[in-house]
Scaffold this motif. Sequence first.
Motif, mmCIF file in Angstrom:
data_model
loop_
_atom_site.group_PDB
_atom_site.id
_atom_site.type_symbol
_atom_site.label_atom_id
_atom_site.label_comp_id
_atom_site.label_asym_id
_atom_site.label_seq_id
_atom_site.Cartn_x
_atom_site.Cartn_y
_atom_site.Cartn_z
ATOM 1 N N THR A 87 38.646 41.966 36.646
ATOM 2 C CA THR A 87 38.761 40.740 36.404
ATOM 3 C C THR A 87 40.820 40.196 35.729
ATOM 4 N N GLN A 88 40.454 38.906 34.840
ATOM 5 C CA GLN A 88 41.890 39.366 34.726
ATOM 6 C C GLN A 88 42.236 39.571 33.227
ATOM 7 N N GLU A 89 41.233 40.211 32.954
ATOM 8 C CA GLU A 89 40.703 42.041 32.260
ATOM 9 C C GLU A 89 41.158 43.115 32.418
ATOM 10 N N ASN A 90 40.750 43.122 33.838
ATOM 11 C CA ASN A 90 41.487 44.695 34.396
ATOM 12 C C ASN A 90 42.541 44.449 35.650
#
Lengths: 973, 185
Positions: free
Chosen positions: A465-468
């Motif tokens: 996701t945008q987090e990783n």
Amino acid sequence: MRKFISGIAVILLYSMFLQAQIPFLKELDITRDGSSLRINKIYQDQQHYIWIGTSAGLYRYDGYNFQKISGSDSTPNPAVTAIMRDRTGCLWIGYEDGTIMLLKHNLLSEYSPQEGTPKVAITDFASDSSGNIWFSTYGEGLYTLRNNLLYNFNIDDGLSDNSVYALTVCKSGEVWCGTDVGLSICSWKNDKKIVERLSQAQGLPDNIVRTVQSGPTGVIWIGMQDKGVCYYDLVTRRFAIPSNLQQWNYGMVTRICLLNPEEFWVGTEKSGIVDVELFGNMRVRECGRASGLGANRINDILQDAEGNIWMAANNILLFSTGEKLEFIHSVNDIPLNNIQAVLHRKNGELWLSTPEKLYNVILNSDGSRSITSMFEKERLGALSILCLYEDSSGNIWMGTFGKGVFYYEEKTGTLRNIREDEGLANDNVLSIAGKGRDVWFATLGGVSRCSITSDHSYSPLETFTQENGLKENYVYDVFIDSKNRVWFGTDGKGITKYDNGVFQNFCKDDGLKSDVIYSITEDSHGIIWFSTLDAGIYSFDGKSFRNFSLGEGLSEIGISSIKADDHGNLIIVNDFGIDVMETSTHKFLYYGAESGINRMDPNLNASNKDGDGSIWIGTKSGIIKVRMPPTLPDSKPFTVLNGVQIFLNDMDENQKPVFSYKQNHVSFDYAGLYFSSPEKVVYQYKLDGYNNDWIKTRDRFITFPNLPPGTYNFQVRSALNSQFRDASMVSFPFTIEPPFWKQIWFYLLVFIVAVSIVSFVVKIREKNLRRNEQRKKEQIEFQFETLKSQINPHFLFNSFNTLAALIDENQEVAIIYVDKLSDFYRSILTYKDVDMISLKEEWHLVTNYIYLLQHRHGESLRLVDEVGEKREDLMLPPLTLQMLVENAVKHNVVSKARPLTVRIFMKNEETIVIENNRQPKTQQVASTGFGLRSISDRFEILGGKRITIEQNADHYQIELTLIKNVLHESSYY
Amino acid sequence: MKKIFFFVTILTCLCKQTRESPLVFSCSDGVANFFSYAPLEIIKASTNQVRGAIDISTRTFFFAISVNTFQGFNSGLQQEHFNENYIESDEFPEATFKGKFIEEVDFSQEGSYEVRSKGILELHGVKRERIIKGMLTVKDNTLGVSAQFTVLLEDHNIKVPRVVYQKISPEIEVTLNAILKPNSE
């Protein structure tokens, strides 16, 4: 040629045939006086016009209008039964009654050789390798035109039968004829006719041969009465029927049309079209009847230069874009509406999802289709499946909106649901792709990945996701390329590449015009292609991006999916149609309404490529199968100039294009022949010499009114989607001649005339000047001479002697004498600078002179005045008469015994004569002759006649033609 | 000559077998003309000794001309040239056309019919297949034949020296008119 369009109604019927997978067909109906005409022949010439032989004459079709071609009003219109264009561009038209017409330069004329023409129907034409024309008849055998002589082949020459159905020329140049009793192969050898016969004895399955067609691969295809289609191999010299065509149930074959080496269409008498696909060694892959044609008899089939197929189905002309597009609108009365996902499985099953159902469509061996609704019990269909994927082990993965992914293992029949709680990024799954053991899911909350395990299960999910590392969680499409890189199309952050654990993002900052990426594919050269929301498509070769949008030939920018086929083409699906792009040439083809695609509103990425390389597209109202041939057909419109008009009257085609200045209203009727989709054709024209810019238009007619004289070149080109770069162009150079008064020869003439006038005037003037000069000179000389003679001492001495005598005798007379003498001298002085004086004045002078003389000579000199009125309008140079009188006295004896009589009289109105009796002095006075010559010259210079002198023994006479002064009052004073 | 007698004899034999209506028509006084329209000279010659026969049962026919019977040349020298140099009438005395009518003609109905005939034209010893269009007139139990066609000299190996090209056309126009009567026994 006379053209008219009236009375022809073109009815376009869009037939959407139910049930069968058939190509789209458009019906064109040529009617005359309300009834449809039977169509016998279809032919396309090198100019791309479609020629249609009907039961009532010949028609020409340019994609827009049917034009009747007729010689004159009185020409009957028998049925056209054969059409062919020869090498010279002449169109041969054969009729049912044996007539043959020739169409050359748009002029229709009857072919009438001295040998006469057949009395029976012309059935076919052929042109052999030497360019000789052959034509077959129904009843008189075969004719051939050779070295301008017509020869006949019939039964007597060994022909199988005199009724010949069809001709074809094989590779080696022989002409093959189909008859009721087998095949005949005709040729010339050393000026001898050679006829070879082939019939059942040689292995021909059926002796009645209705049609023959020479194939490119060294075979002759033969259409028969009952046994369908067979071929003759020119190398093995054997007949054979392709496998699977042994049992022929479609009746009599009327025509065989070879579309490409792998496919041909067979026209039949009762069963419409039979489509035969071949592979390998003449094995039939698929043989299906295009049942939508009903029980129509097919008279002719033609494949045009664009690859479209035309069929003459008795009284309807059918048009199809060919095998490129096939439609399935429903299966077994179940309509296939709003298809959201398409999957063509390796086992041939076609899985389709609609908002309510998931269908499995199976093609049965008999050509029919069956349909089943899948997972009815599980009510899976109602979950609105958005994407379908079959992995390498044959398991099906289904993405839903809100319900995650369903995994179906066909072998065990197990169905599993994978949701967010199992590690899926999001339950809204838009795309599933995979390669090898990897399966990727694109969701509205990132992407997930898993691997298939050997026990038909899968590994735990891994999510990005945008987090990783992922740039954007909204992912529309996932695609895995040949180098195992994974591509993600995102909503608002461009395209993202995942390669060996590293994400790389490309967006507006990298030169993309749009950050919304909908669909991704890879062509056979390893180039990545993707479509955007509103900026067309992009290619990425690993280094740079290249954009293709409306200006590059794309027809629409609202693209829902993009797929590469196996032949190097991109299939680009939009709401209104399909663009096909050849990736090697960047050439675009468009299929829209003309090809049978109505507004289709396809769902995002509702497309799938099958094992054959065909692309299946789900639309609002069914499935479209796109299968492009190995090479794309000619996709350019072919520009033709239909006619040129002067003041809206057709120009004579044989006339030289040179018009007079009055014919300056020129119109051009042109067309871009593109039958696949005529409405997409746009034009650019330019009239060199008038306007040097290309002007874009959709009109097919342009008028240039009031063209000034000059040299022009009309050029027009046509193209699709404004791709004018390699467009086909026609030009028409012409000249409008200036009026004669603006032409060079006229200018020259005027110049020459002007020059000659000027030179004439100059010459005259020069002559006048010279004459004036001469006159002046003469006058001066004359004056000098006159003065010289008047102050001649002899005259003065005589005068003074006379005067002295008079003073003694009569002083009064002496005074008068002196008066007269001085008057005389004054006159001489007065007139010395004058060109002319009137007769009256001269007479006055002469009278004075005579008076002076008479006093000296007395009665010996007599002057007889018979002039009468001394007119003032008759002019002469001054002292003329005086000098003549003086001459008379000077040269003649004047004595009492022989008096001298000077008589002056008018011979006519203008001629004055001075005459004296001739009595020359014995001792001649020296004479220069100057006096008379000078008088004569002066008369001439002043525009009069020269003086004439007549003399005989008794008389001496001088004639002077006086000069008439028009002004009466002399202006010489 | 032998050929035609043989032919006529056969036809006559055929004729004798069916006595009701005549099947073979023949003549020996048909008229043939030929015209050469060259830029510098027009040559016309004719003969009235055309022999011919038509068998209406088989639609076959035979016409023969003794080429040395052509008269009416512009000069005696020309006729000599025609016979000796060009047509070589000593070696090839006959010009013949034999063949078959392409069209079916109802010979029982009086009237004029345009027919095309396909046959072998032999001239100057060279045989050429030709289709010749003509009119057949059935009238008073006779058959009238008239035809007009052209002959290319080159086709029949008739060589014209370059010098006289302006005087002899390479294409000769031929007309044929004959009235054929039924063969009597």
